[in-house]
Design an enzyme around this catalytic site. Structure first.
Site, PDB file in Angstrom:
ATOM      1  N   THR A  13      31.270  59.492   8.334  1.00 15.60           N
ATOM      2  CA  THR A  13      30.890  60.006   9.655  1.00 15.60           C
ATOM      3  C   THR A  13      30.892  61.525   9.713  1.00 15.60           C
ATOM      4  O   THR A  13      30.069  62.128  10.400  1.00 15.60           O
ATOM      5  CB  THR A  13      31.877  59.464  10.716  1.00 15.60           C
ATOM      6  OG1 THR A  13      31.750  58.053  10.732  1.00 15.60           O
ATOM      7  CG2 THR A  13      31.576  59.989  12.105  1.00 15.60           C
ATOM      8  N   SER A  59      31.823  52.181   3.502  1.00 16.70           N
ATOM      9  CA  SER A  59      31.810  50.727   3.302  1.00 16.70           C
ATOM     10  C   SER A  59      31.118  50.385   1.989  1.00 16.70           C
ATOM     11  O   SER A  59      31.293  49.285   1.456  1.00 16.70           O
ATOM     12  CB  SER A  59      31.058  50.037   4.443  1.00 16.70           C
ATOM     13  OG  SER A  59      31.430  50.569   5.670  1.00 16.70           O
TER      14      SER A  59
HETATM   15  N1  ASP Z   1      31.587  53.811   8.512  1.00 13.87           N
HETATM   16  C1  ASP Z   1      32.093  55.160   8.337  1.00 13.87           C
HETATM   17  C2  ASP Z   1      32.563  55.306   6.907  1.00 13.87           C
HETATM   18  O1  ASP Z   1      33.613  54.850   6.571  1.00 13.87           O
HETATM   19  C3  ASP Z   1      33.186  55.423   9.287  1.00 13.87           C
HETATM   20  C4  ASP Z   1      33.795  56.798   9.165  1.00 13.87           C
HETATM   21  O2  ASP Z   1      33.386  57.640   8.429  1.00 13.87           O
HETATM   22  O3  ASP Z   1      34.744  57.032   9.879  1.00 13.87           O
HETATM   23  O4  ASP Z   1      31.859  55.892   6.101  1.00 13.87           O
END
Ligand code: ASP
Length: 346
Positions: A13, A59
């Protein structure tokens, strides 16, 4: 001497931008990240960066990425005072755990951070996290010894030991917590290190990176209603070498004959089973209840107060070293990088 820091940007993010059409978040280029944090230039540091192509949502993190990060750190180890890894929060604790095992004899800071809100947003936590991570990576004693000599997660108000941390919130800025180990630092008006909690690695040892990880491991979560067929099917997974068994409370499981038999036979087949608790706090004490005692008697290893993230990556690491089941079982009970409380500073 200006501190020299290497940023390894993997994605997450912190570097994401809203797609104008779909409105969903997608990764963007790292150069954009630096544009969005002009304050970084106010730090009197030499900063270089390495970027994942393409940056990933964490992920999608996999062992190949951990090998890439480890290689990036090992290849540049002597040229930098510290390393900051920008990473998505979802699998950050797994990466932190894996790196803590892969970076043998680590003696410099590897600070992993990310954010809950994209760095381009007005209320972002990314800017502060990045700047604090850089400051921690640059922190040294008067005689030049790095303050942090381990893999750590910096998030909002705390610095946590990487292999002790768990993502605890999908929404809060304080997204991480270490339930069985104190914070390495508290971040408020200043950065206050807990020097008793920090690892004190021997400075004369050379970095010993390990790249091989064996992914023939799996997790089984206990729950009332888990039936024999389902359990036996999982235990019979072809090629499986290690299982992290997530048990109740102080390491307890059902005392039913079929359950104990199935577990015992799996251990006798040479599969290593590691018992960790489903509780967020505390650990496995198999002699506290009969249900734990019976499970321990099957040859299941106690994971004490290991986090799940540390347990599964430690298994991958130990099997990756080429150890046999006995060797892995023995090493699982010994701390490698401060992941077990029994030897807090080992
Ligand atoms: N889905 C994002 C990731 O883990 C969530 C984040 O960055 O907080 O890459």
């Amino acid at each position: 001497m200006r501190p020299k820091i290497l940023i390894i940007y993997t994605g997450g993010t912190i570097g994401m931008i809203e797609d104008p059409v779909t409105k969903s978040l997608r990764p963007f280029d790292f150069s954009h990240l630096m544009e969005n944090v002009p304050k970084v230039k106010m730090l009197d540091y030499d900063i270089d960066n390495i970027q994942f192509h393409p940056p990933i949502d964490s992920s999608d993190m996999n062992v190949e990425h951990w090998q890439l990060i480890t290689r990036s750190i090992a290849d540049n180890y002597d040229s930098y005072d510290g390393f900051v890894v920008l990473h998505g929060t979802d699998t950050m604790a797994y990466t932190a755990s894996a790196l803590s095992f892969m970076l043998g004899n680590l003696n410099k800071p590897v600070i992993i951070t990310g954010s809950q809100l994209p760095i381009g947003e007005v209320r972002t936590d990314g800017e502060e996290n990045l700047i604090t991570a850089l400051q921690i990576a640059a922190d040294r004693s008067e005689d030049g010894i790095p303050t942090v000599r381990e893999v750590a997660i910096l998030f909002e108000n705390y610095l946590w030991r990487g292999n002790r941390a768990t993502k605890r919130s999908a929404d809060n800025f304080n997204a991480f917590k270490s339930n069985n180990y104190p914070a390495l630092a508290k971040i408020g008006l200043g950065i206050h290190f807990d020097h008793d909690a920090l690892r004190k690695n021997k400075s004369e040892l050379e970095l010993m990176p390990s790249y091989a990880l064996d992914t023939n491991v799996m997790a089984i979560d206990l729950f009332p209603g888990l039936n024999k067929e389902v359990l036996c099917h999982m235990l019979a997974t072809p090629g499986i070498k290690g299982i992290v068994l997530r048990t109740y409370g102080a390491g307890n499981g059902p005392t039913w004959d079929w359950f104990i038999d199935a577990i015992r036979k799996t251990v006798e087949r040479g599969v290593v089973i590691l018992n960790v608790t489903q509780c967020v706090n505390g650990g496995v004490h198999t002699n506290r209840y009969l249900a734990g005692d019976i499970l321990a008697a099957t040859g299941v290893i106690s994971g004490h107060d290991l986090t799940f993230e540390a347990a599964i990556t430690k298994m991958m690491f130990l099997f990756g070293l080429g150890l046999d089941a006995q060797g892995v079982a023995r090493r699982l009970s010994e701390p490698i990088a401060g992941e077990l409380s029994q030897h807090p500073h080992a």
